[in-house]
Design a protein around this motif. Structure first.
Motif, PDB file in Angstrom:
ATOM      1  N   PRO A   1      -3.645  -6.298  12.043  1.00  0.00           N
ATOM      2  CA  PRO A   1      -2.641  -5.980  13.062  1.00  0.00           C
ATOM      3  C   PRO A   1      -1.407  -5.279  12.483  1.00  0.00           C
ATOM      4  CG  PRO A   1      -3.474  -8.198  13.393  1.00  0.00           C
ATOM      5  CD  PRO A   1      -4.019  -7.717  12.071  1.00  0.00           C
ATOM      6  N   ALA A   2      -1.010  -5.658  11.275  1.00  0.00           N
ATOM      7  CA  ALA A   2       0.164  -5.048  10.652  1.00  0.00           C
ATOM      8  C   ALA A   2      -0.200  -3.802   9.841  1.00  0.00           C
ATOM      9  CB  ALA A   2       0.863  -6.056   9.748  1.00  0.00           C
ATOM     10  N   ARG A   3      -1.516  -3.611   9.630  1.00  0.00           N
ATOM     11  CA  ARG A   3      -2.013  -2.511   8.793  1.00  0.00           C
ATOM     12  C   ARG A   3      -1.408  -2.560   7.390  1.00  0.00           C
ATOM     13  NH1 ARG A   3      -2.970   2.557  12.909  1.00  0.00           N
ATOM     14  NH2 ARG A   3      -4.135   1.331  14.412  1.00  0.00           N
ATOM     15  N   THR A   4      -1.409  -3.751   6.825  1.00  0.00           N
ATOM     16  CA  THR A   4      -0.898  -3.943   5.470  1.00  0.00           C
ATOM     17  C   THR A   4      -1.930  -4.685   4.631  1.00  0.00           C
ATOM     18  OG1 THR A   4       0.159  -6.051   6.005  1.00  0.00           O
ATOM     19  CG2 THR A   4       1.521  -4.050   6.227  1.00  0.00           C
ATOM     20  N   ILE A   5      -1.749  -4.595   3.322  1.00  0.00           N
ATOM     21  CA  ILE A   5      -2.553  -5.381   2.397  1.00  0.00           C
ATOM     22  C   ILE A   5      -1.634  -6.009   1.367  1.00  0.00           C
ATOM     23  CG2 ILE A   5      -4.712  -4.093   2.627  1.00  0.00           C
ATOM     24  CD1 ILE A   5      -3.958  -2.656  -0.015  1.00  0.00           C
ATOM     25  N   ALA A   6      -1.996  -7.202   0.953  1.00  0.00           N
ATOM     26  CA  ALA A   6      -1.345  -7.866  -0.168  1.00  0.00           C
ATOM     27  C   ALA A   6      -2.378  -7.866  -1.292  1.00  0.00           C
ATOM     28  CB  ALA A   6      -0.951  -9.289   0.205  1.00  0.00           C
ATOM     29  N   VAL A   7      -1.965  -7.390  -2.454  1.00  0.00           N
ATOM     30  CA  VAL A   7      -2.888  -7.252  -3.573  1.00  0.00           C
ATOM     31  C   VAL A   7      -2.336  -7.980  -4.783  1.00  0.00           C
ATOM     32  CG1 VAL A   7      -4.105  -5.629  -5.082  1.00  0.00           C
ATOM     33  CG2 VAL A   7      -3.509  -4.948  -2.748  1.00  0.00           C
ATOM     34  N   GLU A   8      -3.153  -8.863  -5.330  1.00  0.00           N
ATOM     35  CA  GLU A   8      -2.796  -9.526  -6.580  1.00  0.00           C
ATOM     36  C   GLU A   8      -3.681  -8.924  -7.661  1.00  0.00           C
ATOM     37  OE1 GLU A   8      -2.992 -13.944  -8.419  1.00  0.00           O
ATOM     38  OE2 GLU A   8      -2.230 -13.752  -6.361  1.00  0.00           O
ATOM     39  N   THR A   9      -3.064  -8.202  -8.590  1.00  0.00           N
ATOM     40  CA  THR A   9      -3.781  -7.501  -9.637  1.00  0.00           C
ATOM     41  C   THR A   9      -2.905  -7.390 -10.877  1.00  0.00           C
ATOM     42  OG1 THR A   9      -4.915  -5.434 -10.217  1.00  0.00           O
ATOM     43  CG2 THR A   9      -3.026  -5.244  -8.758  1.00  0.00           C
ATOM     44  N   LYS A  10      -3.535  -7.139 -11.984  1.00  0.00           N
ATOM     45  CA  LYS A  10      -2.799  -6.912 -13.233  1.00  0.00           C
ATOM     46  C   LYS A  10      -2.546  -5.429 -13.460  1.00  0.00           C
ATOM     47  CE  LYS A  10      -4.650 -11.063 -15.304  1.00  0.00           C
ATOM     48  NZ  LYS A  10      -5.545 -11.641 -16.291  1.00  0.00           N
ATOM     49  N   LEU A  11      -3.113  -4.594 -12.605  1.00  0.00           N
ATOM     50  CA  LEU A  11      -2.965  -3.151 -12.753  1.00  0.00           C
ATOM     51  C   LEU A  11      -1.606  -2.677 -12.250  1.00  0.00           C
ATOM     52  CD1 LEU A  11      -6.441  -1.960 -11.448  1.00  0.00           C
ATOM     53  CD2 LEU A  11      -5.687  -2.159 -13.819  1.00  0.00           C
ATOM     54  N   PRO A  12      -1.139  -1.532 -12.767  1.00  0.00           N
ATOM     55  CA  PRO A  12       0.098  -0.950 -12.239  1.00  0.00           C
ATOM     56  C   PRO A  12      -0.091  -0.490 -10.794  1.00  0.00           C
ATOM     57  CG  PRO A  12      -0.611   0.171 -14.266  1.00  0.00           C
ATOM     58  CD  PRO A  12      -1.688  -0.779 -13.877  1.00  0.00           C
ATOM     59  N   GLU A  13       0.976  -0.502 -10.042  1.00  0.00           N
ATOM     60  CA  GLU A  13       0.918  -0.097  -8.636  1.00  0.00           C
ATOM     61  C   GLU A  13       0.373   1.318  -8.492  1.00  0.00           C
ATOM     62  OE1 GLU A  13       3.824   0.538  -4.765  1.00  0.00           O
ATOM     63  OE2 GLU A  13       4.527  -0.720  -6.415  1.00  0.00           O
ATOM     64  N   ALA A  14       0.728   2.221  -9.404  1.00  0.00           N
ATOM     65  CA  ALA A  14       0.263   3.608  -9.327  1.00  0.00           C
ATOM     66  C   ALA A  14      -1.264   3.690  -9.382  1.00  0.00           C
ATOM     67  CB  ALA A  14       0.881   4.435 -10.451  1.00  0.00           C
ATOM     68  N   THR A  15      -1.896   2.836 -10.163  1.00  0.00           N
ATOM     69  CA  THR A  15      -3.352   2.832 -10.275  1.00  0.00           C
ATOM     70  C   THR A  15      -3.988   2.384  -8.968  1.00  0.00           C
ATOM     71  OG1 THR A  15      -3.185   2.380 -12.638  1.00  0.00           O
ATOM     72  CG2 THR A  15      -5.303   1.920 -11.597  1.00  0.00           C
ATOM     73  N   VAL A  16      -3.410   1.370  -8.355  1.00  0.00           N
ATOM     74  CA  VAL A  16      -3.912   0.870  -7.072  1.00  0.00           C
ATOM     75  C   VAL A  16      -3.743   1.941  -5.998  1.00  0.00           C
ATOM     76  CG1 VAL A  16      -3.583  -0.861  -5.258  1.00  0.00           C
ATOM     77  CG2 VAL A  16      -3.492  -1.536  -7.669  1.00  0.00           C
ATOM     78  N   ARG A  17      -2.580   2.565  -5.957  1.00  0.00           N
ATOM     79  CA  ARG A  17      -2.324   3.614  -4.969  1.00  0.00           C
ATOM     80  C   ARG A  17      -3.298   4.781  -5.136  1.00  0.00           C
ATOM     81  NH1 ARG A  17       2.248   3.962  -1.928  1.00  0.00           N
ATOM     82  NH2 ARG A  17       3.655   2.204  -2.046  1.00  0.00           N
ATOM     83  N   GLN A  18      -3.584   5.159  -6.374  1.00  0.00           N
ATOM     84  CA  GLN A  18      -4.495   6.265  -6.636  1.00  0.00           C
ATOM     85  C   GLN A  18      -5.906   5.926  -6.160  1.00  0.00           C
ATOM     86  OE1 GLN A  18      -4.548   7.713 -10.652  1.00  0.00           O
ATOM     87  NE2 GLN A  18      -6.309   9.014 -10.306  1.00  0.00           N
ATOM     88  N   ALA A  19      -6.370   4.711  -6.445  1.00  0.00           N
ATOM     89  CA  ALA A  19      -7.704   4.291  -6.018  1.00  0.00           C
ATOM     90  C   ALA A  19      -7.813   4.311  -4.497  1.00  0.00           C
ATOM     91  CB  ALA A  19      -8.026   2.904  -6.561  1.00  0.00           C
ATOM     92  N   LEU A  20      -6.768   3.855  -3.814  1.00  0.00           N
ATOM     93  CA  LEU A  20      -6.761   3.861  -2.358  1.00  0.00           C
ATOM     94  C   LEU A  20      -6.770   5.285  -1.813  1.00  0.00           C
ATOM     95  CD1 LEU A  20      -4.234   0.976  -1.716  1.00  0.00           C
ATOM     96  CD2 LEU A  20      -6.653   0.985  -1.074  1.00  0.00           C
ATOM     97  N   ALA A  21      -5.950   6.149  -2.397  1.00  0.00           N
ATOM     98  CA  ALA A  21      -5.870   7.532  -1.936  1.00  0.00           C
ATOM     99  C   ALA A  21      -7.223   8.236  -2.119  1.00  0.00           C
ATOM    100  CB  ALA A  21      -4.772   8.272  -2.686  1.00  0.00           C
TER     101      ALA A  21
END
Length: 63
Positions: free
Chosen positions: A36-56
């Motif tokens: 409903p909020a169109r959000t995700i909470a992610v618990e990871t050891k990776l940098p945020e940039a890596t997560v954003r790149q994978a999503l993109a």
């Protein structure tokens, strides 16, 4: 914990795709989608940039 807004995540299939994209770079990541909020909470050891790149690359560009 990262909290990201994914504007085009609007169904269960999208949530599974988002989760799969993150787990493709961190198999141990914990992903909690909130459709409903169109959000995700992610618990990871990776940098945020890596997560954003994978999503993109999967077609889910975080806002």
């Amino acid at each position: 914990m990262l909290n990201l807004h994914i504007p085009n995540m609007n169904c269960g299939g999208c949530a599974r795709g988002v989760t799969a994209a993150i787990r493709s770079v961190d198999a141990d990541a914990r992903v909690e989608p909130d459709l409903p909020a169109r959000t995700i909470a992610v618990e990871t050891k990776l940098p945020e940039a890596t997560v954003r790149q994978a999503l993109a690359e999967a077609g889910f560009v975080p806002a």
